[in-house]
Each structure stands twice: as structure tokens, then as C-alpha cells.
Design a protein around this motif. Structure first.
Motif, PDB file in Angstrom:
ATOM      1  N   SER A 137      -6.368   1.248 -13.856  1.00  0.00           N
ATOM      2  CA  SER A 137      -7.242   1.192 -12.485  1.00  0.00           C
ATOM      3  C   SER A 137      -8.376   0.195 -12.500  1.00  0.00           C
ATOM      4  CB  SER A 137      -7.805   2.753 -12.333  1.00  0.00           C
ATOM      5  OG  SER A 137      -6.681   3.489 -12.037  1.00  0.00           O
ATOM      6  N   LEU A 138      -9.015  -0.046 -13.909  1.00  0.00           N
ATOM      7  CA  LEU A 138     -10.450  -0.774 -14.093  1.00  0.00           C
ATOM      8  C   LEU A 138     -10.217  -1.947 -14.786  1.00  0.00           C
ATOM      9  CD1 LEU A 138     -12.424   2.480 -15.126  1.00  0.00           C
ATOM     10  CD2 LEU A 138     -12.521   1.196 -12.999  1.00  0.00           C
ATOM     11  N   LYS A 139      -8.801  -2.620 -14.912  1.00  0.00           N
ATOM     12  CA  LYS A 139      -8.803  -3.685 -15.853  1.00  0.00           C
ATOM     13  C   LYS A 139      -9.043  -5.151 -15.341  1.00  0.00           C
ATOM     14  CE  LYS A 139      -4.223  -4.303 -13.893  1.00  0.00           C
ATOM     15  NZ  LYS A 139      -2.543  -4.556 -14.237  1.00  0.00           N
ATOM     16  N   HIS A 140      -9.656  -5.036 -13.972  1.00  0.00           N
ATOM     17  CA  HIS A 140     -10.234  -6.286 -13.467  1.00  0.00           C
ATOM     18  C   HIS A 140     -11.499  -6.188 -13.461  1.00  0.00           C
ATOM     19  CE1 HIS A 140      -6.056  -7.594 -12.254  1.00  0.00           C
ATOM     20  NE2 HIS A 140      -5.791  -6.483 -11.545  1.00  0.00           N
ATOM     21  N   ILE A 141     -12.267  -5.073 -14.088  1.00  0.00           N
ATOM     22  CA  ILE A 141     -13.760  -4.915 -13.775  1.00  0.00           C
ATOM     23  C   ILE A 141     -14.478  -5.157 -14.826  1.00  0.00           C
ATOM     24  CG2 ILE A 141     -15.733  -3.290 -13.197  1.00  0.00           C
ATOM     25  CD1 ILE A 141     -13.557  -3.787 -10.947  1.00  0.00           C
ATOM     26  N   ASP A 142     -15.259  -6.341 -15.167  1.00  0.00           N
ATOM     27  CA  ASP A 142     -16.047  -6.690 -16.483  1.00  0.00           C
ATOM     28  C   ASP A 142     -17.295  -6.047 -16.156  1.00  0.00           C
ATOM     29  OD1 ASP A 142     -16.874  -7.784 -18.501  1.00  0.00           O
ATOM     30  OD2 ASP A 142     -16.999 -10.019 -17.775  1.00  0.00           O
ATOM     31  N   HIS A 143     -17.353  -4.649 -16.540  1.00  0.00           N
ATOM     32  CA  HIS A 143     -18.742  -4.062 -16.734  1.00  0.00           C
ATOM     33  C   HIS A 143     -18.558  -3.137 -17.775  1.00  0.00           C
ATOM     34  CE1 HIS A 143     -21.794  -1.011 -15.612  1.00  0.00           C
ATOM     35  NE2 HIS A 143     -22.365  -2.161 -14.940  1.00  0.00           N
ATOM     36  N   GLY A 144     -19.619  -2.866 -18.665  1.00  0.00           N
ATOM     37  CA  GLY A 144     -19.537  -2.075 -19.802  1.00  0.00           C
ATOM     38  C   GLY A 144     -19.306  -0.650 -19.535  1.00  0.00           C
ATOM     39  N   VAL A 145     -19.560  -0.022 -18.288  1.00  0.00           N
ATOM     40  CA  VAL A 145     -19.091   1.196 -18.043  1.00  0.00           C
ATOM     41  C   VAL A 145     -17.602   1.291 -17.671  1.00  0.00           C
ATOM     42  CG1 VAL A 145     -19.264   3.096 -16.426  1.00  0.00           C
ATOM     43  CG2 VAL A 145     -21.277   1.991 -17.374  1.00  0.00           C
TER      44      VAL A 145
END
Length: 287
Positions: A137-145
Motif C-alpha cells: 500500500s505504501l511502496k510508492h511513498i518516499d517518507h520516513g513514516v
């Protein structure tokens, strides 16, 4: 996963006249605050160390007093309030830098027989294998959290109907479910599984409130903090096998929201019940 087990392996610093003292590390978190589930689980482990091996926790009630700092260890002071023929009661106070961050009281009981029933698990829930992982679900988000939620939590979490990390899809309802289990096998110690279940129970319990109002975790300005947490263990279950966490929110008002949860084994046996009230502050009018 090893960091999770290390956090629950407290150091016994010795008993004083009126209390037992333990210390434990803080797990790293991307925002610098100790995860509430971690300190709940550690406070239970500390209390468990002071009761006979044949007595197991059946309920706990805790108040979060201050945010914990991941850069400092935590001290756990256990008061042996009562030991009866069947029940033991313990109070655990958790400190950082000399001030309390959590106050918890727990009750333990011998094994006993009696009347038995439990509610049924919802029948229309898809299997966990059919649902996306947090990493998917989050693989495209480059963020620490996002990276932390994707790859560094010890539990695999799969939402029904869908996660609310970035947006709330579908109906804005106060009900959801989450399949969860540890990524790796756990030791066989049943008390460790009970403590780990308390750890995981804090992950998503506030989400039914957010889902009801269409608020995602990524909403700008959103502030959420756990105020208290209650949990009842009904039957033993392994946290390294799939568990279904069915959650609902009966009310939100005054900057606070209440959520409840029922945790089932995959076979439909009710293992535990959870209730938590939290502070929720959203800087926009939603309805």
C-alpha cells in the motif's frame, strides 16, 4: 522483529521494600515518541515477573500520562497490591527522567472453570492472504513514516476493507477490521504472547474514528494521542498466527473519541476485548 523481542526482555534491577524495579529500552519511532503499545506490553511484562507462573493476566487498565522519548530507557515500578487465593493485582508505574509516562493496573488469575460463551466473528471478512500488505500500500511513498510502517514494524497488518494511511476509500463508517500477526515466529512463552497482543492492540484502535469522518493518517495537522487503554484476555492465542481485530467507535466528541475492539483467532474464537479513548484534533470542520 529482534528489536521488538529485546524491548520486552526487561532487566530486573532488584526488589525494594514495597516495589519491584525493572528497566527496558525504547524502540526507535520515526516521530521520536515511544509507541504506546510498547510501554503497555512492557508494563505487563514487569507485572508478570512478580506473580506465580500459574497465574495469567486477564485484564489491565492503563492511563497514558506523558509522551515517551525514544532516546531514553524506561523504568518500571511494580507494586504488589494484592495476592488472594485465586487472583493477584499489580500496579505498574512507568517512568522516564523521573516523571511518570504510564500508570497501569492489571489483574491475574489461576486457571478456573465456569460458564462460557463468546460473540461470533464476522462471517464476511476476506482471508488475509487476499489483502494487500502495508508495504504494497505504501511502496510508492518516499517518507520516513511510510517506510517504517512498510518494513520496520514487527506485525503484518492487513486492513478490511482498506487501509487509511493516505486516503479513506469507500463508505465513511465507524467499523473496520484488521488481520494481524508477527512477521516471524515467536517463542512459545504464553505470557509473552499475551504481552505482544497488548502491543499490537494499540496499532489501529483509533482508526474507526478517523474512518467515520474520512480522515486519513496523512491529513495535514492531524493530532492523535492515546489517553487510556483497557484490555481483557479471555482465551490464549498465538500472535504469530493470523488474528482478526474487529473495531468500532460508538462516539466521538469534545476532541476525544472512543473505540472498542474484539480480537479473534482465525478459527473464530474470541481471544480478547479492547477499549481505548484518544485525543483527536483535526484543524478543519468535517461535517
Amino acid at each position: 522483529m529482534q528489536g521488538f523481542l529485546t524491548a520486552l526482555d526487561l532487566t530486573d534491577t532488584g526488589a525494594r521494600t514495597d516495589e519491584d524495579i525493572f528497566t527496558g529500552p525504547s524502540q526507535w519511532m520515526p516521530l521520536g515518541r515511544v509507541f504506546g503499545g510498547q510501554v503497555l506490553a512492557q508494563s505487563l511484562v514487569a507485572a508478570m515477573r512478580t506473580v506465580p507462573d500459574d497465574r495469567h493476566v486477564h485484564s489491565m487498565h492503563g492511563y497514558f500520562l506523558r509522551p515517551g522519548d525514544v532516546n531514553h530507557p524506561i523504568t518500571f515500578s511494580v507494586e504488589r497490591i494484592h495476592d488472594g487465593r485465586s487472583f493477584s493485582t499489580r500496579r505498574t508505574q512507568c517512568y522516564q527522567n523521573g516523571v511518570p509516562i504510564l500508570s497501569m493496573i492489571a489483574s491475574f488469575q489461576d486457571s478456573d472453570e465456569g460458564l462460557e460463551h463468546h460473540i461470533e466473528m464476522p462471517a464476511d471478512v476476506p482471508d488475509p492472504e487476499s489483502l494487500p500488505t502495508a508495504q504494497e500500500s505504501l511502496k510508492h511513498i518516499d517518507h520516513g513514516v511510510a517506510r517504517f510502517w512498510s518494513t520496520e514494524r514487527p506485525f503484518d497488518m492487513r486492513h478490511v476493507p482498506s487501509p487509511i494511511y493516505l486516503k479513506v476509500d469507500g463508505e465513511h463508517t465507524s467499523r473496520q477490521a484488521v488481520w494481524m500477526k508477527t512477521f516471524l515466529p515467536m517463542p512459545d512463552d504464553p505470557d509473552l504472547h499475551r504481552a505482544a497482543l497488548a502491543y499490537a492492540s494499540d496499532y489501529s484502535i483509533m482508526e474507526p474514528i478517523l474512518r467515520r469522518h474520512g480522515v486519513a493518517w496523512s491529513s495535514p495537522g492531524l493530532k492523535v494521542a492515546s489517553l487510556d487503554h483497557a484490555m481483557w484476555w479471555h482465551r490464549f492465542g498465538r500472535v504469530d498466527e493470523w488474528l482478526l481485530y474487529v473495531q468500532d467507535s460508538p462516539s466521538a466528541q469534545g476532541g476525544r473519541g472512543l473505540a472498542t475492539g474484539s480480537i479473534f483467532s482465525r478459527e473464530g474464537v474470541l481471544l480478547a476485548t479492547v477499549a481505548q479513548e484518544g485525543m483527536l484534533r483535526v484543524p478543519i470542520v468535517l461535517e
